[in-house]
Design a protein around this motif. Sequence first.
Motif, PDB file in Angstrom:
ATOM      1  N   ASP A  81      -5.519   8.861   1.834  1.00 42.18           N
ATOM      2  CA  ASP A  81      -4.698   9.371   0.738  1.00 42.18           C
ATOM      3  C   ASP A  81      -3.242   9.338   1.173  1.00 42.18           C
ATOM      4  N   PRO A  82      -2.359   8.602   0.457  1.00 45.72           N
ATOM      5  CA  PRO A  82      -0.942   8.566   0.857  1.00 45.72           C
ATOM      6  C   PRO A  82      -0.322   9.949   0.968  1.00 45.72           C
ATOM      7  N   ALA A  83      -0.813  10.914   0.177  1.00 46.83           N
ATOM      8  CA  ALA A  83      -0.265  12.264   0.235  1.00 46.83           C
ATOM      9  C   ALA A  83      -0.592  12.953   1.552  1.00 46.83           C
ATOM     10  N   CYS A  84      -1.562  12.399   2.290  1.00 42.08           N
ATOM     11  CA  CYS A  84      -1.962  12.992   3.569  1.00 42.08           C
ATOM     12  C   CYS A  84      -1.356  12.262   4.764  1.00 42.08           C
ATOM     13  N   ALA A  85      -0.425  11.360   4.503  1.00 39.69           N
ATOM     14  CA  ALA A  85       0.222  10.629   5.596  1.00 39.69           C
ATOM     15  C   ALA A  85       1.035  11.589   6.455  1.00 39.69           C
ATOM     16  N   PRO A  86       1.164  11.323   7.751  1.00 37.66           N
ATOM     17  CA  PRO A  86       1.982  12.186   8.606  1.00 37.66           C
ATOM     18  C   PRO A  86       3.383  12.354   8.035  1.00 37.66           C
TER      19      PRO A  86
ATOM     20  N   PRO B 127      33.422   6.632  -7.973  1.00 38.02           N
ATOM     21  CA  PRO B 127      34.505   5.635  -8.003  1.00 38.02           C
ATOM     22  C   PRO B 127      35.293   5.584  -6.698  1.00 38.02           C
ATOM     23  N   ASP B 128      35.304   6.710  -5.966  1.00 40.17           N
ATOM     24  CA  ASP B 128      36.028   6.742  -4.694  1.00 40.17           C
ATOM     25  C   ASP B 128      35.173   6.268  -3.525  1.00 40.17           C
ATOM     26  N   GLY B 129      33.905   5.919  -3.798  1.00 44.32           N
ATOM     27  CA  GLY B 129      33.023   5.418  -2.752  1.00 44.32           C
ATOM     28  C   GLY B 129      32.140   6.460  -2.105  1.00 44.32           C
ATOM     29  N   ALA B 130      32.274   7.734  -2.491  1.00 44.92           N
ATOM     30  CA  ALA B 130      31.428   8.770  -1.911  1.00 44.92           C
ATOM     31  C   ALA B 130      29.990   8.585  -2.379  1.00 44.92           C
ATOM     32  N   VAL B 131      29.037   8.808  -1.464  1.00 41.38           N
ATOM     33  CA  VAL B 131      27.621   8.581  -1.720  1.00 41.38           C
ATOM     34  C   VAL B 131      26.868   9.905  -1.667  1.00 41.38           C
ATOM     35  N   SER B 132      26.004  10.143  -2.665  1.00 41.83           N
ATOM     36  CA  SER B 132      25.117  11.311  -2.598  1.00 41.83           C
ATOM     37  C   SER B 132      23.724  10.891  -3.012  1.00 41.83           C
ATOM     38  N   MET B 133      22.720  11.484  -2.359  1.00 41.67           N
ATOM     39  CA  MET B 133      21.344  11.162  -2.672  1.00 41.67           C
ATOM     40  C   MET B 133      20.861  12.075  -3.798  1.00 41.67           C
ATOM     41  N   VAL B 134      20.392  11.476  -4.879  1.00 44.12           N
ATOM     42  CA  VAL B 134      19.936  12.229  -6.044  1.00 44.12           C
ATOM     43  C   VAL B 134      18.458  12.564  -5.942  1.00 44.12           C
ATOM     44  N   SER B 135      17.650  11.633  -5.453  1.00 47.35           N
ATOM     45  CA  SER B 135      16.223  11.886  -5.312  1.00 47.35           C
ATOM     46  C   SER B 135      15.644  11.009  -4.217  1.00 47.35           C
ATOM     47  N   GLU B 136      14.491  11.434  -3.692  1.00 42.47           N
ATOM     48  CA  GLU B 136      13.807  10.702  -2.630  1.00 42.47           C
ATOM     49  C   GLU B 136      12.327  11.024  -2.711  1.00 42.47           C
ATOM     50  N   GLY B 137      11.470  10.031  -2.436  1.00 45.05           N
ATOM     51  CA  GLY B 137      10.041  10.286  -2.460  1.00 45.05           C
ATOM     52  C   GLY B 137       9.265   9.182  -1.779  1.00 45.05           C
ATOM     53  N   GLY B 138       8.026   9.505  -1.383  1.00 43.23           N
ATOM     54  CA  GLY B 138       7.169   8.519  -0.750  1.00 43.23           C
ATOM     55  C   GLY B 138       6.817   8.881   0.673  1.00 43.23           C
ATOM     56  N   GLN B 139       6.106   7.963   1.335  1.00 42.45           N
ATOM     57  CA  GLN B 139       5.667   8.182   2.709  1.00 42.45           C
ATOM     58  C   GLN B 139       6.808   7.888   3.699  1.00 42.45           C
TER      59      GLN B 139
ATOM     60  N   ILE C 146       0.833  -1.195   0.000  1.00 44.92           N
ATOM     61  CA  ILE C 146       0.000   0.000   0.000  1.00 44.92           C
ATOM     62  C   ILE C 146       0.871   1.250   0.000  1.00 44.92           C
ATOM     63  N   ASN C 147       1.961   1.209   0.753  1.00 49.95           N
ATOM     64  CA  ASN C 147       2.837   2.366   0.897  1.00 49.95           C
ATOM     65  C   ASN C 147       4.250   2.020   0.431  1.00 49.95           C
ATOM     66  N   GLU C 148       4.981   3.048   0.040  1.00 48.91           N
ATOM     67  CA  GLU C 148       6.371   2.829  -0.338  1.00 48.91           C
ATOM     68  C   GLU C 148       7.174   4.118  -0.199  1.00 48.91           C
ATOM     69  N   HIS C 149       8.471   3.937  -0.084  1.00 49.77           N
ATOM     70  CA  HIS C 149       9.413   5.065  -0.072  1.00 49.77           C
ATOM     71  C   HIS C 149      10.590   4.644  -0.947  1.00 49.77           C
ATOM     72  N   SER C 150      11.102   5.578  -1.740  1.00 50.02           N
ATOM     73  CA  SER C 150      12.196   5.225  -2.650  1.00 50.02           C
ATOM     74  C   SER C 150      13.281   6.290  -2.628  1.00 50.02           C
ATOM     75  N   TRP C 151      14.484   5.856  -2.912  1.00 45.80           N
ATOM     76  CA  TRP C 151      15.647   6.732  -3.004  1.00 45.80           C
ATOM     77  C   TRP C 151      16.437   6.356  -4.251  1.00 45.80           C
ATOM     78  N   VAL C 152      17.169   7.307  -4.778  1.00 45.35           N
ATOM     79  CA  VAL C 152      18.165   7.031  -5.802  1.00 45.35           C
ATOM     80  C   VAL C 152      19.466   7.677  -5.337  1.00 45.35           C
ATOM     81  N   TYR C 153      20.529   6.878  -5.301  1.00 49.80           N
ATOM     82  CA  TYR C 153      21.840   7.345  -4.857  1.00 49.80           C
ATOM     83  C   TYR C 153      22.846   7.273  -6.000  1.00 49.80           C
ATOM     84  N   ALA C 154      23.769   8.211  -6.012  1.00 51.44           N
ATOM     85  CA  ALA C 154      24.933   8.152  -6.891  1.00 51.44           C
ATOM     86  C   ALA C 154      26.132   7.741  -6.046  1.00 51.44           C
ATOM     87  N   VAL C 155      26.891   6.769  -6.520  1.00 48.60           N
ATOM     88  CA  VAL C 155      28.084   6.293  -5.814  1.00 48.60           C
ATOM     89  C   VAL C 155      29.282   6.494  -6.727  1.00 48.60           C
TER      90      VAL C 155
END
Length: 240
Positions: free
Chosen positions: A159-164, A111-123, A100-109
Amino acid sequence: MTVFSAFRVVFIAILVATATFGCAGGAPQPSATTPPGPVTSPQDAVARVIAAEPRLTGITPFDTGLIGQASWYTVEPASGVGAYVVGIRIGWGDCPAGCINEHSWVYAVGPDGAVSMVSEGGQPVPADAWPSPIGAGRTGIGGTAVAGPVCPVERVPPDPACAPRPVANATVVIRDRGGSEVARIVTASDGSFFVELPAGDYVVEPQPVEGLMGTAGAQDVAVVDGAATAIQLDYDTGIR
């Protein structure tokens, strides 16, 4: 082609433009347990993301033949820059029927192993939906701080958009039964928190948060040795 393939061109542009791969706001930083050395394989890239967010420990690859898979990852190379794009999805609530619900992320990693979050969304992800909930295997108190209502009228079905929404940067004071302060912590960007404490009885006192009308109430919490006691702190947005 995975669900994240359509965004690959955008990610490559971001990766090339950010040589240190550490500019995305809210991105987790690699922890002290981050595997050493350069990233040379998809498995290395996923390991770096998990090191930056330990609650993802135990997450498995996306399996098109698996019905009801709640949480999974995908990983693809970012052509020409020696980096990887890692997609994460966590679902909960009747997952045999598709979640029913989900949360997602996209990360860029990089070559040196550094991590950055490109996008995030969901409840907001509840504490028990993570593959490895915060504080798993440790003794203490953890959980999430959320604020609601988000919409002025309750809707049926919900409505998922109305979740806390998660409450970030909220100060939480922990006292022993005698009233002495034993810990003071601040919630993360997703509203999560964890404090390691000996077994015993405590009082959790959330502090007022600017912009929120109502402060979450104090809670009596019993901590058992070897377990993380999970609680939720409910703030009031004032929306009616």
